[in-house]
Structure formats: C-alpha cells, structure tokens
Design a protein around this motif. Structure first.
Motif, PDB file in Angstrom:
ATOM      1  N   ALA A   1       0.708  -1.120  -0.183  1.00 28.41           N
ATOM      2  CA  ALA A   1      -0.059   0.077  -0.069  1.00 28.41           C
ATOM      3  C   ALA A   1       0.884   1.241  -0.093  1.00 28.41           C
ATOM      4  O   ALA A   1       0.656   2.240  -0.790  1.00 28.41           O
ATOM      5  CB  ALA A   1      -1.080  -0.004   1.257  1.00 28.41           C
ATOM      6  N   ALA A   2       1.953   1.296   0.689  1.00 25.18           N
ATOM      7  CA  ALA A   2       2.640   2.091   0.708  1.00 25.18           C
ATOM      8  C   ALA A   2       3.519   2.629  -0.743  1.00 25.18           C
ATOM      9  O   ALA A   2       3.741   3.762  -0.936  1.00 25.18           O
ATOM     10  CB  ALA A   2       3.859   2.111   1.878  1.00 25.18           C
ATOM     11  N   SER A   3       3.968   1.589  -1.105  1.00 25.55           N
ATOM     12  CA  SER A   3       4.472   1.641  -2.517  1.00 25.55           C
ATOM     13  C   SER A   3       3.512   2.044  -3.564  1.00 25.55           C
ATOM     14  O   SER A   3       3.808   2.774  -4.535  1.00 25.55           O
ATOM     15  CB  SER A   3       5.276   0.335  -3.025  1.00 25.55           C
ATOM     16  N   SER A   4       2.193   1.662  -3.360  1.00 26.23           N
ATOM     17  CA  SER A   4       1.257   2.158  -4.437  1.00 26.23           C
ATOM     18  C   SER A   4       1.009   3.515  -4.227  1.00 26.23           C
ATOM     19  O   SER A   4       0.401   4.051  -5.300  1.00 26.23           O
ATOM     20  CB  SER A   4      -0.202   1.244  -4.145  1.00 26.23           C
ATOM     21  N   GLN A   5       1.154   4.093  -3.126  1.00 28.30           N
ATOM     22  CA  GLN A   5       1.091   5.640  -3.080  1.00 28.30           C
ATOM     23  C   GLN A   5       2.077   6.256  -3.775  1.00 28.30           C
ATOM     24  O   GLN A   5       3.268   6.226  -3.359  1.00 28.30           O
ATOM     25  CB  GLN A   5       1.143   6.091  -1.793  1.00 28.30           C
ATOM     26  N   ALA A   6       1.878   6.806  -5.066  1.00 28.13           N
ATOM     27  CA  ALA A   6       2.833   7.335  -5.823  1.00 28.13           C
ATOM     28  C   ALA A   6       3.313   8.619  -5.408  1.00 28.13           C
ATOM     29  O   ALA A   6       2.636   9.290  -4.788  1.00 28.13           O
ATOM     30  CB  ALA A   6       2.178   7.551  -7.388  1.00 28.13           C
ATOM     31  N   GLN A   7       4.747   8.608  -5.790  1.00 31.11           N
ATOM     32  CA  GLN A   7       5.240  10.009  -5.241  1.00 31.11           C
ATOM     33  C   GLN A   7       4.676  11.049  -6.246  1.00 31.11           C
ATOM     34  O   GLN A   7       4.595  10.870  -7.471  1.00 31.11           O
ATOM     35  CB  GLN A   7       6.749   9.840  -5.492  1.00 31.11           C
ATOM     36  N   VAL A   8       4.397  12.116  -5.630  1.00 30.12           N
ATOM     37  CA  VAL A   8       3.880  13.263  -6.489  1.00 30.12           C
ATOM     38  C   VAL A   8       4.758  14.016  -7.242  1.00 30.12           C
ATOM     39  O   VAL A   8       5.911  14.646  -6.570  1.00 30.12           O
ATOM     40  CB  VAL A   8       3.114  14.238  -5.469  1.00 30.12           C
ATOM     41  N   GLU A   9       4.465  14.098  -8.588  1.00 29.54           N
ATOM     42  CA  GLU A   9       5.794  14.964  -9.228  1.00 29.54           C
ATOM     43  C   GLU A   9       4.887  16.241  -9.578  1.00 29.54           C
ATOM     44  O   GLU A   9       3.808  16.521  -9.580  1.00 29.54           O
ATOM     45  CB  GLU A   9       5.851  14.228 -10.919  1.00 29.54           C
ATOM     46  N   THR A  10       5.809  17.211  -9.776  1.00 28.07           N
ATOM     47  CA  THR A  10       5.321  18.665 -10.061  1.00 28.07           C
ATOM     48  C   THR A  10       5.597  18.725 -11.395  1.00 28.07           C
ATOM     49  O   THR A  10       6.666  18.819 -12.265  1.00 28.07           O
ATOM     50  CB  THR A  10       6.337  19.681  -9.186  1.00 28.07           C
ATOM     51  N   TYR A  11       4.591  19.309 -12.070  1.00 23.54           N
ATOM     52  CA  TYR A  11       4.490  19.509 -13.603  1.00 23.54           C
ATOM     53  C   TYR A  11       5.300  20.901 -13.581  1.00 23.54           C
ATOM     54  O   TYR A  11       5.085  22.115 -13.064  1.00 23.54           O
ATOM     55  CB  TYR A  11       3.280  19.989 -14.246  1.00 23.54           C
ATOM     56  N   THR A  12       6.227  20.921 -14.782  1.00 24.16           N
ATOM     57  CA  THR A  12       6.938  22.034 -15.191  1.00 24.16           C
ATOM     58  C   THR A  12       6.578  22.253 -16.834  1.00 24.16           C
ATOM     59  O   THR A  12       6.431  21.186 -17.285  1.00 24.16           O
ATOM     60  CB  THR A  12       8.505  22.187 -14.915  1.00 24.16           C
ATOM     61  N   TYR A  13       6.800  23.283 -17.421  1.00 24.44           N
ATOM     62  CA  TYR A  13       6.473  23.691 -18.825  1.00 24.44           C
ATOM     63  C   TYR A  13       7.676  22.665 -19.541  1.00 24.44           C
ATOM     64  O   TYR A  13       8.637  22.643 -18.964  1.00 24.44           O
ATOM     65  CB  TYR A  13       6.881  24.904 -19.043  1.00 24.44           C
ATOM     66  N   GLY A  14       7.095  21.911 -20.470  1.00 21.88           N
ATOM     67  CA  GLY A  14       7.951  20.758 -21.122  1.00 21.88           C
ATOM     68  C   GLY A  14       7.927  19.524 -20.504  1.00 21.88           C
ATOM     69  O   GLY A  14       8.686  18.529 -20.921  1.00 21.88           O
ATOM     70  N   THR A  15       7.240  19.303 -19.416  1.00 21.48           N
ATOM     71  CA  THR A  15       7.254  18.056 -18.903  1.00 21.48           C
ATOM     72  C   THR A  15       6.411  16.983 -19.836  1.00 21.48           C
ATOM     73  O   THR A  15       5.797  17.453 -20.359  1.00 21.48           O
ATOM     74  CB  THR A  15       6.523  17.773 -17.769  1.00 21.48           C
ATOM     75  N   GLN A  16       7.287  15.865 -20.262  1.00 18.97           N
ATOM     76  CA  GLN A  16       6.632  14.882 -21.058  1.00 18.97           C
ATOM     77  C   GLN A  16       5.537  14.227 -20.491  1.00 18.97           C
ATOM     78  O   GLN A  16       6.014  13.338 -19.537  1.00 18.97           O
ATOM     79  CB  GLN A  16       7.710  14.169 -21.761  1.00 18.97           C
ATOM     80  N   LEU A  17       4.295  14.089 -20.517  1.00 18.72           N
ATOM     81  CA  LEU A  17       3.234  13.378 -19.874  1.00 18.72           C
ATOM     82  C   LEU A  17       3.018  12.145 -20.677  1.00 18.72           C
ATOM     83  O   LEU A  17       2.719  12.233 -22.181  1.00 18.72           O
ATOM     84  CB  LEU A  17       2.140  14.263 -19.630  1.00 18.72           C
ATOM     85  N   ASP A  18       2.845  10.913 -20.243  1.00 19.64           N
ATOM     86  CA  ASP A  18       2.261   9.795 -20.751  1.00 19.64           C
ATOM     87  C   ASP A  18       1.189   9.275 -20.119  1.00 19.64           C
ATOM     88  O   ASP A  18       1.119   8.564 -19.417  1.00 19.64           O
ATOM     89  CB  ASP A  18       3.508   8.677 -20.791  1.00 19.64           C
ATOM     90  N   ILE A  19      -0.100   9.713 -20.712  1.00 19.03           N
ATOM     91  CA  ILE A  19      -1.282   9.456 -19.837  1.00 19.03           C
ATOM     92  C   ILE A  19      -1.943   8.685 -20.894  1.00 19.03           C
ATOM     93  O   ILE A  19      -2.728   8.922 -21.883  1.00 19.03           O
ATOM     94  CB  ILE A  19      -2.109  11.016 -19.905  1.00 19.03           C
ATOM     95  N   LYS A  20      -2.256   7.499 -20.200  1.00 20.81           N
ATOM     96  CA  LYS A  20      -3.064   6.261 -20.951  1.00 20.81           C
ATOM     97  C   LYS A  20      -4.614   6.575 -20.593  1.00 20.81           C
ATOM     98  O   LYS A  20      -5.664   6.582 -21.452  1.00 20.81           O
ATOM     99  CB  LYS A  20      -2.802   4.917 -20.802  1.00 20.81           C
TER     100      LYS A  20
END
Length: 90
Positions: free
Chosen positions: A28-47
């Motif tokens: 459960a602790a590992s499934s809690q994803a680390q929160v990333e901070t979006y910055t201009y130019g961040t490449q997102l891979d959203i399915k």
C-alpha cells in the motif's frame, strides 16, 4: 500430542498473518505514488485519467492534482497550477 499440534498451528498461523499484514502495508505504501510537479515541457504519458482534484474556491493560482495511469500501467500523480474558481467578473 494434539495440544502440541494445535499450539504449533496457531503459532504458525499468527506468524503468517503478521507477515501478510506487513507485506500488504508495504504494498500500500509503494502504491502511493510520489507526487511529481509539472513544469513547462514535462513529457506526460497519460493512458487513462483516474482522478482530478477539486479546484480551490480562491481567486488566483492554486495547486491541483491529477492521478493517471501511464502506457506501462503505472499509476502516477502530478501536481500543477490552475486558476482558482473564486474569481468573479463583477
């Protein structure tokens, strides 16, 4: 003899339950994803988008979060800035 077998069974069952509880807690602790901070130019891979946070009722930039699944099936959370919903035109 039966009493010894029952005691051994209970002891092993208790140890197994504790090991299972510790394993599920770490999962459960590992499934809690680390929160990333979006910055201009961040490449997102959203399915698939799983959840988007509520927008704060303030006038000005406020943080928002989106939890999504990427093309590898990993759950990720990203934080970004949006304009709050508390501004009025009049």
């Amino acid at each position: 003899m039966k009493l010894l077998n029952i005691a051994l069974f209970v002891a092993l069952g208790t140890a197994g339950a504790q090991a299972f509880a510790e394993d599920s807690h770490s999962t459960a602790a590992s499934s809690q994803a680390q929160v990333e901070t979006y910055t201009y130019g961040t490449q997102l891979d959203i399915k698939r988008v799983i959840e988007v946070s509520e927008i704060a009722d303030e006038c000005g930039p406020v943080p928002a979060r989106m939890t999504y699944e990427d093309s590898q099936g990993q759950r990720r959370t990203i934080e970004y800035q949006v304009m709050g919903s508390g501004c009025s035109n009049g």
